[in-house]
Each structure stands twice: as C-alpha cells, then as structure tokens.
Scaffold this active site. Structure first.
Site, PDB file in Angstrom:
ATOM      1  N   LYS A  34       6.644  11.566  -1.069  1.00 49.93           N
ATOM      2  CA  LYS A  34       7.584  10.665  -0.415  1.00 49.93           C
ATOM      3  C   LYS A  34       7.115   9.232  -0.650  1.00 49.93           C
ATOM      4  CE  LYS A  34       8.089   8.292   3.149  1.00 49.93           C
ATOM      5  NZ  LYS A  34       8.826   7.058   2.833  1.00 49.93           N
ATOM      6  N   GLY A  73      13.326   8.608   1.784  1.00 49.23           N
ATOM      7  CA  GLY A  73      13.772   8.486   3.176  1.00 49.23           C
ATOM      8  C   GLY A  73      12.690   7.816   3.991  1.00 49.23           C
ATOM      9  N   GLY A 132       9.692   6.862   6.628  1.00 49.91           N
ATOM     10  CA  GLY A 132       8.421   7.483   6.972  1.00 49.91           C
ATOM     11  C   GLY A 132       8.502   8.250   8.271  1.00 49.91           C
ATOM     12  N   VAL A 190      11.223  11.434   7.254  1.00 47.53           N
ATOM     13  CA  VAL A 190      10.890  12.278   6.100  1.00 47.53           C
ATOM     14  C   VAL A 190       9.370  12.435   5.951  1.00 47.53           C
ATOM     15  CG1 VAL A 190      11.249  12.624   3.630  1.00 47.53           C
ATOM     16  CG2 VAL A 190      13.023  11.527   5.005  1.00 47.53           C
ATOM     17  N   GLY A 191       8.647  11.309   6.136  1.00 47.46           N
ATOM     18  CA  GLY A 191       7.181  11.368   6.037  1.00 47.46           C
ATOM     19  C   GLY A 191       6.615  12.326   7.069  1.00 47.46           C
ATOM     20  N   GLU A 242      -6.208   6.955   2.676  1.00 45.97           N
ATOM     21  CA  GLU A 242      -6.614   5.689   2.049  1.00 45.97           C
ATOM     22  C   GLU A 242      -5.898   4.597   2.824  1.00 45.97           C
ATOM     23  OE1 GLU A 242      -8.828   5.227  -0.220  1.00 45.97           O
ATOM     24  OE2 GLU A 242      -9.129   7.301  -0.844  1.00 45.97           O
ATOM     25  N   CYS A 258      -4.757  -3.481  -0.761  1.00 44.93           N
ATOM     26  CA  CYS A 258      -5.599  -3.005   0.345  1.00 44.93           C
ATOM     27  C   CYS A 258      -7.034  -3.480   0.169  1.00 44.93           C
ATOM     28  CB  CYS A 258      -5.541  -1.495   0.422  1.00 44.93           C
ATOM     29  SG  CYS A 258      -5.801  -0.724  -1.175  1.00 44.93           S
ATOM     30  N   GLU A 280      -5.507  -7.006   9.084  1.00 45.55           N
ATOM     31  CA  GLU A 280      -5.033  -7.068   7.700  1.00 45.55           C
ATOM     32  C   GLU A 280      -3.701  -7.823   7.659  1.00 45.55           C
ATOM     33  OE1 GLU A 280      -3.752  -3.332   5.925  1.00 45.55           O
ATOM     34  OE2 GLU A 280      -4.964  -3.828   4.187  1.00 45.55           O
TER      35      GLU A 280
HETATM   36  P1  NAP Z   1       2.767   2.139   5.980  1.00 48.25           P
HETATM   37  O1  NAP Z   1       3.761   1.466   6.805  1.00 48.25           O
HETATM   38  O2  NAP Z   1       1.637   2.817   6.634  1.00 48.25           O
HETATM   39  O3  NAP Z   1       3.592   3.183   5.096  1.00 48.25           O
HETATM   40  C1  NAP Z   1       3.006   3.966   4.089  1.00 48.25           C
HETATM   41  C2  NAP Z   1       3.882   5.174   3.841  1.00 48.25           C
HETATM   42  O4  NAP Z   1       3.928   5.990   5.013  1.00 48.25           O
HETATM   43  C3  NAP Z   1       5.331   4.840   3.522  1.00 48.25           C
HETATM   44  O5  NAP Z   1       5.836   5.780   2.620  1.00 48.25           O
HETATM   45  C4  NAP Z   1       5.992   4.985   4.878  1.00 48.25           C
HETATM   46  O6  NAP Z   1       7.371   5.208   4.813  1.00 48.25           O
HETATM   47  C5  NAP Z   1       5.266   6.193   5.427  1.00 48.25           C
HETATM   48  N1  NAP Z   1       5.292   6.298   6.877  1.00 48.25           N
HETATM   49  C6  NAP Z   1       5.522   5.333   7.806  1.00 48.25           C
HETATM   50  N2  NAP Z   1       5.467   5.848   9.057  1.00 48.25           N
HETATM   51  C7  NAP Z   1       5.206   7.170   8.906  1.00 48.25           C
HETATM   52  C8  NAP Z   1       5.017   8.247   9.829  1.00 48.25           C
HETATM   53  N3  NAP Z   1       5.081   8.058  11.140  1.00 48.25           N
HETATM   54  N4  NAP Z   1       4.751   9.469   9.331  1.00 48.25           N
HETATM   55  C9  NAP Z   1       4.662   9.675   7.994  1.00 48.25           C
HETATM   56  N5  NAP Z   1       4.827   8.707   7.093  1.00 48.25           N
HETATM   57  C10 NAP Z   1       5.086   7.466   7.538  1.00 48.25           C
HETATM   58  O7  NAP Z   1       2.134   1.178   4.916  1.00 48.25           O
HETATM   59  P2  NAP Z   1       2.901   0.157   3.989  1.00 48.25           P
HETATM   60  O8  NAP Z   1       3.445  -0.901   4.859  1.00 48.25           O
HETATM   61  O9  NAP Z   1       3.837   0.858   3.088  1.00 48.25           O
HETATM   62  O10 NAP Z   1       1.692  -0.363   3.057  1.00 48.25           O
HETATM   63  C11 NAP Z   1       0.761  -1.285   3.483  1.00 48.25           C
HETATM   64  C12 NAP Z   1      -0.503  -0.647   4.008  1.00 48.25           C
HETATM   65  O11 NAP Z   1      -1.043   0.276   3.078  1.00 48.25           O
HETATM   66  C13 NAP Z   1      -1.614  -1.626   4.237  1.00 48.25           C
HETATM   67  O12 NAP Z   1      -2.227  -1.386   5.461  1.00 48.25           O
HETATM   68  C14 NAP Z   1      -2.585  -1.353   3.106  1.00 48.25           C
HETATM   69  O13 NAP Z   1      -3.896  -1.709   3.331  1.00 48.25           O
HETATM   70  C15 NAP Z   1      -2.445   0.084   2.929  1.00 48.25           C
HETATM   71  N6  NAP Z   1      -2.889   0.473   1.592  1.00 48.25           N
HETATM   72  C16 NAP Z   1      -4.072   1.152   1.449  1.00 48.25           C
HETATM   73  C17 NAP Z   1      -4.528   1.499   0.195  1.00 48.25           C
HETATM   74  C18 NAP Z   1      -5.797   2.254  -0.018  1.00 48.25           C
HETATM   75  O14 NAP Z   1      -5.958   2.832  -1.085  1.00 48.25           O
HETATM   76  N7  NAP Z   1      -6.729   2.261   0.893  1.00 48.25           N
HETATM   77  C19 NAP Z   1      -3.778   1.163  -0.911  1.00 48.25           C
HETATM   78  C20 NAP Z   1      -2.602   0.458  -0.725  1.00 48.25           C
HETATM   79  C21 NAP Z   1      -2.164   0.136   0.540  1.00 48.25           C
HETATM   80  P3  NAP Z   1       8.392   3.939   4.931  1.00 48.25           P
HETATM   81  O15 NAP Z   1       8.204   3.175   3.679  1.00 48.25           O
HETATM   82  O16 NAP Z   1       9.707   4.572   5.033  1.00 48.25           O
HETATM   83  O17 NAP Z   1       7.982   3.155   6.140  1.00 48.25           O
END
Ligand code: NAP
Ligand code: MG
Length: 468
Positions: A169, A200, A202, A205-206, A244, A278, A375
């Site tokens: 997803k 879809g 998070g 679908v997540g 991650e 990140c 962050e």
């Molecule tokens: P995010 O909001 O945590 O979302 C990541 C993914 O999870 C998206 O596909 C999101 O779907 C989904 N998601 C959201 N809520 C969920 C839930 N309750 N259950 C299951 N899945 C869910 O992160 P982001 O805003 O996309 O990305 C930024 C973050 O990623 C930053 O904190 C960054 O540090 C971190 N990051 C970490 C790494 C690493 O390797 N350590 C690499 C890159 C990024 P939606 O898009 O539909 O919300």
C-alpha cells in the site's frame, strides 16, 4: 496507463467500491490523475492472492527468484526517465534528484539485494543442528511518500527474493510511481499473486492490510506515530514487525573539523528532496567558537540555491509535497521563533503558486526546543552550539530518535571513536557516505529491523533448527 486499478493475483482489477482519490502536483496544485480507494473486500482479495501464491513461490530456488529481479532491474533502467518524471510530478522533488538519486538508488539497491540473496547461506550447521533460513509468508508493505519508488523497492526486493509474497500500500500522496512500478513487475511476468498492490488511505487500507489475519509480517516505513499503531496492530496474531521510522539526526562538527564539509553534507540533506528525508541531518551541532564561521559558511553555500519549478535543470529546491506538509513546516518555523530561536536565513513561504518554502536556518537553538526535538520534514535546519566534545555527544544523543548521524573531525580515527558513541543506526564520518549494501535501520524510536543488503534480507527470514 489506468491508475484507477489495483494489481491483484497477476491482473489489473477494478475496486469493488467507487471512491477515488485525487493525486496533486505540489508545484501547481493541479490534479494529475486519480486512484481508487480500496475496500475491505479488495484488501481481503489481495491478501488471499498473496497467501495462495506463497507455497509455489517459496519453493523456487533463489536463482529462479533472482532471475525475475534481474529483469525488473533492467526494466527500471529502461524506464528511468518515465519514473523520475512521474515522481517529480506527484512529489515535487527536482527532476535531477528524482533521476540521479531516487530512481538510480533503487536500481543500485535492488542489485545489492540480489547479490545478498544469491550469496546468502541458507543452511549451516551448529554442531549437530542443521540451521536453515526460510521465508515467513505474506508481507504487508506500507510505504511513505518521500521516496515513492525506493521505499517500496527496499521492502519487496528482500521480501520476494527470500521467498515471501507481498501486498503493497503506497502513500496516498504518491501512488502513481508505485503503480507504474507495478506495471513493470507485471511486464516482467512474476507469477500471479506474488506481488499485489492497492491504493487508499492509511487509516482504512493500511490498517486493513496490517491487521489481516493472513498477514505474517508488517513492514512499515513512515512516521513514528503510525509505527506505534502498527506495532500494536501486529501484536494481534504475533506478526513479525519491521519499522523504519522518523529521525532527528545530528551532524556533529568536532573542533578543527572541516566546516565546509560539515555544512555541505548537512545542507545536502536539507535541500535535496526539500529536506523530506528521514535521515536528514537536521541538527548541526558545532563548537561554540566555530559558530560564527559556520554561519558564514551556511550563508555562502545557500546563496546560490535556486528555488522553483522542479522540472527545470538548474532548480535545487522544489515544493514540499502538499498543502498539509507546507502548513506543518510553517507551523514549526513559527514555533521556533516563538521559543526564541533566531532565523539566520529563510523562514517564509515563497510567494508563488505551489508549496515552496525557503531554506531556513535557525541559530541560537537549544536542544530542548521543539524544532530541535521533533521531525519537521522540510527544508529547515537547526544549529546548536556546544562547549566540550562530551557535551556535543550528549546533545547528539539527546533525542527520542536514532536513525542517522554524521561526525566531521580533523582526525579520522578520533571521529570514528566518537561515531561509536552516537546512538544511531548510521553514522557518516567526514566524506563517508551510505552505499547500496550498507545496512540502514533505527535505534530507539526510529525503528526495529533493517533495510538494504544482507541485513535487510535476513529480516524476511525465519530460522529453523533441524535436529538429527
Ligand atoms: P505516515 O503518515 O506515517 O504514512 C506512511 C504510510 O502509512 C502511508 O502509506 C500512510 O497512508 C500509511 N498510514 C497512515 N496511517 C496509517 C494507519 N493508521 N495504519 C496503517 N497505515 C497508515 O508517514 P508519511 O507522512 O507518509 O512520511 C513521512 C514519515 O516517514 C516521516 O516521519 C519520515 O521520517 C518517515 N520515513 C522514515 C524512513 C525510514 O526509512 N526510517 C524513510 C522515509 C520516511 P496515507 O498516505 O494514506 O496516509
Ligand atoms: Mg501521511
């Protein structure tokens, strides 16, 4: 290509529902395309397909599985330009960064993972015990928007090469690159059900995929906040979890270290991808006596940064990914001022359509300020002075995160000794940089497990002892 379909069980299929989600270009706010929002029924269909494909896929030899990946790697090379353009359109990264870093990194890392799989010793003996490594089952891969191709590549390459099957997803902001990747996977001809993807939100679908009873592993990259939720979701059924998460990584400049190198390395991570990495080095921790020289160097290196249309060859900084991200970043900038930090440069939204924010440097930052602890995920840097090296190390480690870091110093051995004291999964020393094979993963609240190379590969294996 029709982006409103899912790829399930070796076929492009329509959603069982009717809801769609617009995909926007952050440089213009124009709708590029739309994708479908999967229903519970769609999720179930994808997980069932992955489960059904597992016995035959896991029974193949590594060489057989690797042969698909060698073709896929070639397909990435052949489609480098298309993938980079698509990514730039939905993410806002400059075409240069999308092409030379984002997609190129995926090709190199895929190659490194193929190498890790091909040379991995699946069987060995510990005295009379035959110890063997086996695939686990169905992996739920949930990825963020900041590296729309590579965050998926980093999961599916090791998971599939190890013999698992996957349901992906992608992030809602950047599903097009992910679906195009799926098109290439389809064209390579992987067996049906081995790779499945649906789009879809998070929250729906997540969560649906991660909590599905037939999923054995949750592999998530994203925020620590969502990571905590998935950790809890994975406890039901005792799923394996790989996380991650976020970071607030230090660049520690030692007395006598190259100010130019420290500033260049730090700014690279703040400007490239608009600071939405990140592992970005968002805390520049410097000897108090060097503060003035560091500030001058920051201003000198930022002088020629070109902000604007990410598709233009000479653009350095494009828009942040969305209106929401812009609001978050501007909110942190306001908070920094409120808490008493001083803006050395930047601090404003650029007055034009699209979500552009000036590269922003805060000085007079104390490590307990919000801008030094949370962050921001935008082009914002904090500069924090220290009195003694011991204090510099303490400040570096005074964070709930532990993802990446860097040490720049005049004596490489001393810098390495200090790198050992930094509580993060990666530490770059002087000109040192990450490679396609080097393990990546967080300490503390930055995650559990690894990605890339042999360590990333092993996370997708179970260990069995056969005793005779
Ligand atoms: P995010 O909001 O945590 O979302 C990541 C993914 O999870 C998206 O596909 C999101 O779907 C989904 N998601 C959201 N809520 C969920 C839930 N309750 N259950 C299951 N899945 C869910 O992160 P982001 O805003 O996309 O990305 C930024 C973050 O990623 C930053 O904190 C960054 O540090 C971190 N990051 C970490 C790494 C690493 O390797 N350590 C690499 C890159 C990024 P939606 O898009 O539909 O919300
Ligand atoms: Mg999100």
């Amino acid at each position: 290509m029709n982006y409103q379909q899912f790829y399930i069980d070796g076929e492009w299929v329509s959603s069982s529902g009717t809801e769609t989600i617009d995909v926007l270009n952050p440089a213009t706010d124009e709708v590029i395309d739309k994708v479908s929002a999967a229903t519970t029924e769609d999720v179930d269909r994808a997980v069932k397909a992955a489960k059904k494909a597992f016995p035959s896929w896991s029974a193949l030899t590594v060489a057989e599985r690797a042969s698909y990946f060698k073709k896929l790697k070639q397909a990435l090379k052949d489609n480098l330009g298309t993938l980079a353009d698509l990514m730039t359109a939905e993410l806002g990264a400059t075409t240069r960064f999308s092409h030379d870093v984002q997609v190129t990194m995926s090709i190199n890392e895929m190659e490194a993972t193929i190498r890790a799989a091909e040379t991995y010793q699946f069987d060995h003996y510990i005295r009379d015990a035959l110890v063997t490594a086996e695939p686990i089952g169905v992996v739920a891969c949930i990825s963020p928007w900041n590296y729309p191709l590579n965050q998926i590549q980093r999961k599916i390459s090791p998971a599939l090469l190890a013999g698992n099957t996957v349901v992906v997803k992608p992030a809602t902001e950047t599903p097009l690159t992910a679906l195009y990747f799926a098109k290439l996977i389809d064209e390579v001809g992987f067996p049906a059900g081995v790779f499945n993807i649906l789009t879809g939100s998070g929250s729906k679908v997540g969560t649906g995929i991660a909590s599905h009873p037939d999923v054995d592993v949750i592999s998530f990259t994203g925020s620590t906040e969502v990571g905590e939720k998935l950790y809890a979701a994975g406890s039901k059924g005792i799923k394996k979890i790989i996380l991650e998460l976020g970071g607030k990584s230090p660049m520690l400049l030692l007395p006598g270290g190259s100010i130019k190198t420290a500033v260049k390395k730090t700014l690279g991570t703040i400007i490239n991808n608009q600071g939405q990495s990140c592992s970005a080095l968002t805390r520049l921790i410097v000897p108090k006596d060097d503060l003035k020289a560091v500030q001058e160097e920051l201003l000198a290196q930022l002088k020629d940064v070109k902000i604007g249309d990410p598709t233009l060859e000479d653009t350095d900084l494009g828009p942040v990914v969305s209106a929401k991200q812009e609001e978050t970043v501007l909110g942190y900038i306001a908070k920094g001022k409120e808490e008493g930090a001083t803006i050395l440069t930047g601090g404003n939204k650029v007055d034009c359509p699209g979500h552009y924010i000036e590269p922003t440097v805060f000085v007079d930052v104390k490590n307990d300020m919000t801008i030094a602890q949370e962050e921001i995920f935008g082009p914002v840097l904090t500069v924090i002075p220290y009195e003694s090296v011991e204090e510099g190390i303490t400040i570096s480690n005074d964070t709930t995160y532990g993802l990446s870091g860097a040490v720049v110093g005049p004596d490489e051995d001393e810098a390495v000794a200090i790198a050992r004291k930094i509580r993060t999964g990666n530490v770059m020393v002087n000109e040192g940089a990450v490679t396609a094979d080097s393990p990546f993963g967080g300490y503390k609240e930055s995650g559990i497990g690894h990605e890339k190379g042999v360590y990333g590969f092993e996370d997708y294996l179970n260990i069995k002892a056969i005793l005779r």
